[in-house]
Design a protein around this motif. Sequence first.
Motif, PDB file in Angstrom:
ATOM      1  N   LEU A  76       6.886   6.572  -5.179  1.00  0.00           N
ATOM      2  CA  LEU A  76       6.895   5.120  -5.374  1.00  0.00           C
ATOM      3  C   LEU A  76       5.555   4.633  -5.896  1.00  0.00           C
ATOM      4  N   TRP A  77       4.463   5.220  -5.387  1.00  0.00           N
ATOM      5  CA  TRP A  77       3.132   4.854  -5.872  1.00  0.00           C
ATOM      6  C   TRP A  77       2.984   5.222  -7.352  1.00  0.00           C
ATOM      7  N   ILE A  78       3.418   6.427  -7.714  1.00  0.00           N
ATOM      8  CA  ILE A  78       3.340   6.873  -9.113  1.00  0.00           C
ATOM      9  C   ILE A  78       4.202   5.982  -9.997  1.00  0.00           C
ATOM     10  N   ARG A  79       5.404   5.628  -9.519  1.00  0.00           N
ATOM     11  CA  ARG A  79       6.304   4.749 -10.277  1.00  0.00           C
ATOM     12  C   ARG A  79       5.651   3.390 -10.524  1.00  0.00           C
ATOM     13  N   ARG A  80       5.023   2.841  -9.476  1.00  0.00           N
ATOM     14  CA  ARG A  80       4.358   1.545  -9.602  1.00  0.00           C
ATOM     15  C   ARG A  80       3.189   1.637 -10.586  1.00  0.00           C
ATOM     16  N   LEU A  81       2.420   2.721 -10.511  1.00  0.00           N
ATOM     17  CA  LEU A  81       1.291   2.920 -11.426  1.00  0.00           C
ATOM     18  C   LEU A  81       1.781   3.037 -12.871  1.00  0.00           C
ATOM     19  N   LEU A  82       2.823   3.830 -13.094  1.00  0.00           N
ATOM     20  CA  LEU A  82       3.366   3.973 -14.447  1.00  0.00           C
ATOM     21  C   LEU A  82       3.872   2.641 -14.987  1.00  0.00           C
ATOM     22  N   THR A  83       4.512   1.851 -14.127  1.00  0.00           N
ATOM     23  CA  THR A  83       5.021   0.544 -14.543  1.00  0.00           C
ATOM     24  C   THR A  83       3.876  -0.372 -14.971  1.00  0.00           C
ATOM     25  N   LYS A  84       2.786  -0.372 -14.189  1.00  0.00           N
ATOM     26  CA  LYS A  84       1.624  -1.199 -14.539  1.00  0.00           C
ATOM     27  C   LYS A  84       0.989  -0.749 -15.850  1.00  0.00           C
TER      28      LYS A  84
END
Length: 109
Positions: free
Chosen positions: A9-17
Amino acid sequence: MAHGVCELLWIRRLLTKLGFKPEKPMELHYDNKSAIDIAHNPVQHDRTKHVEVDIHFIKEKIEKKIIRLPFVKLEDQLADILTKVVCGRVFHDSLTKLGIGDIYAPTGG
């Protein structure tokens, strides 16, 4: 498994940003079929009482198609060479799968 989901979830949020929103569910490869089955269908019984919150957290992410939990056979679990004692064959097979060649081989130049 819950910690791995949090990391995804952290990686997903980072990629989205960064402008790369994942279009498909992210995969957490796991080698425990029982844990995968419980995450998909958390039946409440003695084996799962102590992980009840984690189960519902993971199930929610699966239902929202944020993550997927594909099964990985034990011998294909590449992380094991970093965390467990494995036989020489498994160790060398894992190095090959990771693209790591013979460190003692002479280079081309």
